[in-house]
Design an enzyme around this catalytic site. Structure first.
Site, PDB file in Angstrom:
ATOM      1  N   LYS A 121      46.703  -0.853 -20.068  1.00  0.00           N
ATOM      2  CA  LYS A 121      46.425  -1.130 -18.657  1.00  0.00           C
ATOM      3  C   LYS A 121      45.370  -2.218 -18.515  1.00  0.00           C
ATOM      4  CE  LYS A 121      42.602   2.028 -17.918  1.00  0.00           C
ATOM      5  NZ  LYS A 121      41.707   1.048 -17.305  1.00  0.00           N
ATOM      6  N   LYS A 138      38.285  -2.980 -17.631  1.00  0.00           N
ATOM      7  CA  LYS A 138      37.016  -3.714 -17.613  1.00  0.00           C
ATOM      8  C   LYS A 138      36.655  -4.174 -19.004  1.00  0.00           C
ATOM      9  CE  LYS A 138      34.644  -0.864 -14.362  1.00  0.00           C
ATOM     10  NZ  LYS A 138      34.348   0.338 -15.139  1.00  0.00           N
ATOM     11  N   LYS A 162      35.469   9.046 -27.648  1.00  0.00           N
ATOM     12  CA  LYS A 162      34.258   8.230 -27.776  1.00  0.00           C
ATOM     13  C   LYS A 162      33.668   8.342 -29.187  1.00  0.00           C
ATOM     14  CE  LYS A 162      34.148   6.342 -23.760  1.00  0.00           C
ATOM     15  NZ  LYS A 162      33.920   6.972 -22.459  1.00  0.00           N
TER      16      LYS A 162
END
Ligand code: ATP
Ligand code: MG
Length: 332
Positions: free
Chosen positions: A195, A198, A113
């Protein structure tokens, strides 16, 4: 016998997709009869990476509607929104005193992050594993259905729980990762890169909210090649993924036919994708319609959220009482 407590959360960071369905929600639905299940929408967690909250409320409502549309029964499970259960935040505070800066900085997801959002390395991001530990421990859950990427967080949860028990007395059982073995499907993106997700690969991810035409369009654009040149060849991963999807939504004889075509080097990917697109549209259609109906029913959503919080808080209040007693911060 008392049912074991299972807990899992999903962040309201975007539209739910087939990967979420086959990798998570389908298992939630199977677990709801066997276990005492707590499922929550992690709105507080999303603040660490999505400080703009304009879309947050809508996202929370959609995640709830989509989960119910996929078969999660709010009568059987506690389906709640994280921020409606303040005991989570209180436990987060206590656990923060047992978490060390060094170990938090070493967490893989934190390092990822920091790379992704160098301008917003907030303390919430650093202590994300502590909030996750609070989510789990506040229910004294023993089984946590998580993917491989969450193993490290779960180990940290066990460490925090052990430190608490050691310092203040036995309050928490140690939670374990859990899945139904091989049934956990990983769904790749249709372009073969990474993959379905979202927040990434959106034109190559099939969302539960996509309409029939968009589903067809995305599948027809899925990556293929000129086909195998020798019988019984190994499938490249992007082709394997199309077969995986077909195995999940088409009938067994359809899957068998295309498998045989592949093995005999006569497969026509155009035909395969057309068939897959139709079967996929049929599969997603009722989920989309049901989710839209639930999302439009403000009273129903309101009831689900209220009932969920009420059910969750019976448990979390008992835990917080035990925690305060153990620490010795119980005055009134
Ligand atoms: P984001 O891009 O915001 O990280 P995501 O699509 O990765 O979103 P998560 O909220 O991180 O979704 O994960 C929710 C659940 O769905 C987890 O249990 C995760 O393992 C599962 N999951 C997510 N993507 C896939 C996928 N492509 N295939 C299988 N399972 C998946
Ligand atoms: Mg993810």
């Amino acid at each position: 016998m008392k049912k074991e407590v299972v807990l899992s959360g999903i962040r309201p960071t975007g539209f739910l997709h087939l990967g979420n369905y086959f990798g998570a929600m389908r298992n939630y639905v199977r677990m709801q009869d066997e276990y005492n299940c707590y499922f929550f929408v992690a709105d507080l967690h999303s603040l660490t990476t999505h400080p703009d909250t304009k879309e947050l409320r809508n996202s929370v409502m959609r995640v709830i509607a989509e989960n119910v549309a996929c078969g999660l029964d709010p009568e059987k499970v506690a389906l709640y929104v994280q921020s409606t259960v303040p005991e989570v935040s209180e436990l987060y505070l206590y656990l923060n005193m047992l978490a060390y800066k060094g170990e938090l900085e070493k967490t893989t997801t934190f390092k990822d992050k920091v790379r992704l959002q160098p301008d917003n390395v907030n303390a919430g991001l650093l202590t994300y594993p502590v909030l996750m530990a609070a989510d789990i421990l506040v229910h004294r859950a023993v089984k946590v259905p998580v993917g491989k990427d969450q193993e490290q967080h779960l180990e940290m949860t066990r460490n925090f729980a052990e430190r608490f028990n050691h310092r203040y007395g036995e309050v928490f059982p140690l939670p374990q990762a859990f899945n139904y073995g091989t049934s956990l499907a990983k769904i790749m993106s249709l372009d073969g890169n990474g993959k379905m997700s979202k927040s990434e690969n959106q034109m190559s991810t099939l969302y539960l909210a996509d309409d029939d035409d968009l589903i067809r369009k995305k599948i027809m654009k899925a990556k293929t090649d000129s086909g195998p040149t020798e019988p019984n060849a190994e499938k490249p991963d992007y082709i394997e993924n199309l077969f995986t999807l077909m195995g999940l939504v088409s009938s067994p004889d359809v899957l068998e036919k295309f498998n045989a075509d592949f093995n005999n080097c006569v497969i026509r990917y155009g035909d395969m994708k057309k068939q897959l697109a139709e079967d996929m549209a049929k599969f997603i259609h009722p989920i989309r319609e049901k989710a839209a109906a639930i999302q439009a029913d403000k009273n129903l959503l309101d009831k689900i959220i209220r009932d969920g919080a009420e059910k969750a808080r019976i448990n979390t209040n008992a835990t917080i009482k035990a925690v305060r007693d153990a620490i010795g911060v119980h005055y009134i």
